[in-house]
Design an enzyme around this catalytic site. Structure first.
Site, PDB file in Angstrom:
ATOM      1  N   GLN A 128       0.657  -1.122   0.023  1.00 41.83           N
ATOM      2  CA  GLN A 128       0.079  -0.147  -0.120  1.00 41.83           C
ATOM      3  C   GLN A 128       1.282   1.239  -0.235  1.00 41.83           C
ATOM      4  O   GLN A 128       1.575   1.634   0.920  1.00 41.83           O
ATOM      5  CB  GLN A 128      -1.286   0.136   1.450  1.00 41.83           C
ATOM      6  CG  GLN A 128      -1.922   1.378   0.824  1.00 41.83           C
ATOM      7  CD  GLN A 128      -2.862   1.243   2.694  1.00 41.83           C
ATOM      8  OE1 GLN A 128      -1.968   1.711   3.283  1.00 41.83           O
ATOM      9  NE2 GLN A 128      -4.334   0.271   2.109  1.00 41.83           N
ATOM     10  N   SER A 164       3.939  -1.631   4.332  1.00 43.42           N
ATOM     11  CA  SER A 164       4.449  -2.822   4.775  1.00 43.42           C
ATOM     12  C   SER A 164       4.330  -3.901   3.220  1.00 43.42           C
ATOM     13  O   SER A 164       4.002  -3.611   2.477  1.00 43.42           O
ATOM     14  CB  SER A 164       2.888  -3.334   5.636  1.00 43.42           C
ATOM     15  OG  SER A 164       3.539  -2.648   6.464  1.00 43.42           O
ATOM     16  N   GLU A 247      -9.972  -1.829   5.039  1.00 49.47           N
ATOM     17  CA  GLU A 247      -9.561  -2.243   6.332  1.00 49.47           C
ATOM     18  C   GLU A 247      -9.415  -2.154   8.116  1.00 49.47           C
ATOM     19  O   GLU A 247      -9.158  -2.624   8.513  1.00 49.47           O
ATOM     20  CB  GLU A 247      -8.228  -1.143   5.993  1.00 49.47           C
ATOM     21  CG  GLU A 247      -7.069  -1.352   6.806  1.00 49.47           C
ATOM     22  CD  GLU A 247      -6.030   0.218   6.269  1.00 49.47           C
ATOM     23  OE1 GLU A 247      -6.469   0.625   5.465  1.00 49.47           O
ATOM     24  OE2 GLU A 247      -4.703  -0.182   6.844  1.00 49.47           O
TER      25      GLU A 247
END
Lengths: 406, 316
Positions: A128, A164, A247
């Site tokens: 992301q 990440s 999310e």
């Protein structure tokens, strides 16, 4: 109000349990947490196994390659896989929980066909690219520029941070500024960036836990085809909101089950070590039991709400005391997800703080102990995916209807 | 699984709110227990909600009772609602279902003063552990002195002794009235009232924060105030999900979690509401203090924080 399984749900749970009992012993040993290629391989292999067994993309729509199952089914999946000790989604996180659902909701038929199947089959990893050094909580301040080159491509320059899985990702869901003159929420575009494109540099960042869990991504005149744009140009902010609510809404549901298991382990440790005789500590653990019991019910509540609304924009905020916490009419977990995320992240930190009290200095100060590693990692929960302070703003403004301001 | 309220449940909640607001003008009744209102609640089926229709009841379950009690808590309806509900629905005490008889409770184990003793017609005595049966006594069989109650709408008596049947162990036991079950349901219905009060104090705080201006803008536009309100809602919605779940599962641990979190939502919600109100919140005129005082009282009844936390710990 009904919490029990329907006949279909019970059958699904039963079949899943049976499959897990056979599949888990066949898994290779878990990889070294510092070995990213091995982690990727392990997570992708698990995803492939899920795909082959028909458990990939349970809650994705059928036309996106998913099973089109109601969200309740996905919840059973999270509950049962955690109970059985199955691997986490791991490197598949962004693809399965952020980018995939966004492409499913906003992408063209060609985009869905290109990107969704490899996510479900465990072949491609996404990361992301939202936050930037100067755009954290204030995400709309992002400055990474994408300039059309006249031949249908974008030329992207800027940098992303806290990314990440960037070390092992094939694709990045990237937010870029396409119109610097427009009001800041309007000039943003969502692009799928191939991580092997020339001009992409990944620099791993060390977390306070001592591991390289995320990275900085530098983009130097990276060419991205216009076909990689999901949604209209300058409409990326709206596209992004879909992703963010996914999310916050579903990403942590399985972890609540995990926390209940951790709490049982902690109580067993306290009972055998004698720490259980301390009434203050015992009551602290009793309160955590209440907390995780309630959080699981809150997940079920949110999922029940989300499962019965269409995929439309939010048109109005429910008042306090309104039964629904999912935003009515959105089809995605809404502000109720903010309430959950807020509560859960603090509960998780409290669990690890209580663990330190149970273990005493000998355990709590040993960085090699799992509990200590968990305690350190838990510090990210009130920061990542929207800080607690931002969540409270969202709850106050979007659910309670308090005026915007400072 | 479908945790949402059904259309019937939504209608029940709406109907209860209309009934209660119609009878009280939407304000907490200031005069204490109102027998005419109690009769009206009985006529509306509040106490007989869980009784089978063949026995003159409504034939609904605990989830519906929880929704009704939440509404009662929202308006701070005074009276021993949980004890009277148990007397009507679980013990078949004559007159309890239609509201002609007011039933209060003495939980001998916890030392909590008895509420509305002077106004009560019957007294439910809960003592003993697993397998014990509840007993039904007369209020005048208690040797009790009035306490100056912190909640001006809930008179309290401190019990110093008993006479008559109330003094004889096992006397006047009601067959089939399991003490553990009554304690659990009493705790759940009390938690539901706390939830209603907590929901109401968020509404009051938010309504005030929207219109009260300082520094030239509504105080609700300041993050310091916003975050107080968001915290209130967070506690309400967390408590709500576990209160409703406990009504469905009838599980002891889940009920303890419901009581613990609903107590906290009510007490802290009322305190934060007083804080948002500022000086006005510290006055007798504003109703907010009534929410806090009732919340303190209900938090001590039918399993307090210590009891809940200890039983939850034991169940891990």
């Amino acid at each position: 109000m009904e919490l029990g399984d329907t006949a279909e749900e019970a059958e699904f749970r039963h079949a899943l349990r049976a499959w897990l009992a056979g599949a888990l012993p066949a898994l290779p040993p878990a990889p070294d947490p510092e070995d990213w290629p091995a982690r990727r391989a392990y997570d992708m292999e698990w995803q492939r196994a899920l795909y082959d067994a028909g458990y990939a993309g349970l809650h994705w729509p059928r036309d996106a390659g998913g099973q089109g199952a109601p969200p309740g089914r996905h919840l059973i999946f999270l509950e049962e896989t955690e109970r059985a000790g199955a691997p986490y989604v791991g490197a598949g996180f962004v693809g399965l929980l952020h980018a995939g659902p966004t492409i499913a909701a906003e992408g063209t038929a060609a985009q869905r066909a290109r990107w969704l199947p490899p996510i479900l089959r465990g072949e491609e990893v996404w990361c992301q690219g939202f936050s930037e050094p100067d755009a954290g909580s204030d995400l709309a301040a992002l400055r990474t520029r994408a300039v059309p080159d006249g031949n249908g491509d974008y030329v992207v320059t800027g940098s992303k941070i806290w990314t990440s899985h960037a070390q092992v990702a094939d694709w990045c869901e990237l937010l870029v500024r396409t119109d610097p003159q427009a009001p800041r929420h309007r000039g943003i575009t969502w692009l799928a960036l191939p991580m092997d494109a020339p001009g992409v540099t990944v620099r791993p960042l060390r977390t306070l836990a001592g591991t390289e869990e995320f990275a900085e991504v530098f983009l130097d005149e990276v060419r991205v085809p216009a076909a990689n744009r999901v949604g209209a140009e300058d409409d990326g902010w709206r596209v992004t909101l879909v992703t963010l609510s996914f999310e916050r809404g579903t990403a942590f549901a399985g972890e609540v089950v995990a926390c209940r298991r951790l709490l049982r382990e902690l109580a067993a440790t306290a009972r055998s070590s004698g720490r259980w005789e301390d009434a203050v500590l015992r009551r602290r653990l009793g309160r955590l039991h209440a907390e995780f019991t309630a959080l699981w019910r809150l997940v079920q509540w949110n999922v029940s709400e989300a499962g019965h609304t269409g995929r439309q924009r939010c048109t109005g905020a429910p008042g306090p005391g309104a039964p629904g916490m999912g935003v009515p009419g959105t089809g995605v977990p809404g502000a109720g997800a903010s309430v959950f995320k807020l509560r859960y992240s603090h509960a998780r930190q409290e669990l690890y703080d209580a663990a330190a009290e149970v273990l005493g200095p000998d355990g709590a100060l040993d960085a090699a102990a799992d509990w200590t590693a968990g305690r350190l990692s838990s510090l990210a929960y009130t920061i990542a995916a929207g800080t607690s302070q931002i969540q409270r703003n969202i709850v106050a403004e979007r659910v309670l209807g308090l005026p915007k301001g400072r | 699984m479908d945790f949402r309220l059904t259309d019937d449940q939504l209608a029940l909640r709406r109907g209860t709110r209309e009934l209660l607001e119609g009878r009280t003008g939407g304000m907490p009744p200031r005069g204490g227990l109102d027998r005419a209102l109690w009769r009206a609640l009985g006529d509306a089926g509040l106490f007989a909600l869980a009784l089978p229709e063949a026995e003159g009841g409504v034939g609904l379950g605990l989830p519906e009772a929880v929704l009704v009690f939440e509404e009662a808590g929202r308006l701070l309806l005074p009276g021993p609602l949980a004890a009277s509900w148990l007397a009507a629905g679980r013990l078949g005490v004559p007159g309890a279902a239609d509201g002609t008889s007011v039933v209060t409770a003495l939980d001998a184990g916890d030392g909590v003063p008895v509420e509305h003793l002077a106004a009560a017609d019957r007294l439910l005595v809960l003592e003993g552990g697993a397998g014990a049966q509840a007993r039904l006594a007369r209020p005048e069989e208690l040797c009790a002195a009035p306490v100056r109650s912190v909640d001006p709408l809930t008179p309290l008596h401190r019990v110093s002794g008993r006479t008559g049947a109330a003094a004889v162990p096992g006397a006047a036991a009601v067959p089939g009235a399991d003490v553990a079950l009554l304690r659990r349901e009493g705790a759940l219905l009390t938690a539901a009232q706390q939830l209603g009060s907590a929901g109401r104090t968020v509404e009051l705080a938010v309504a005030h924060a929207r219109v009260r201006e300082q520094f030239g803008q509504p105080i609700g536009s300041f993050q310091a105030v916003k975050h107080l309100c968001a915290g209130m809602l967070e506690r309400v919605e967390t408590a709500r999900s576990v209160v409703y779940a406990a009504a469905l599962t009838e599980n002891e641990d889940e009920t303890a979690a419901a009581k613990l979190l609903a107590d906290e939502a009510a007490v802290r919600g009322a305190r934060d509401c007083i804080q948002v109100y500022g000086g006005l919140g510290f006055t007798w005129e504003a109703d907010v203090h009534l929410h806090l005082k009732r919340a303190w009282l209900r938090a001590e009844q039918w399993q307090n924080t210590v009891t809940c936390e200890e039983s939850l710990a034991a169940a891990i």
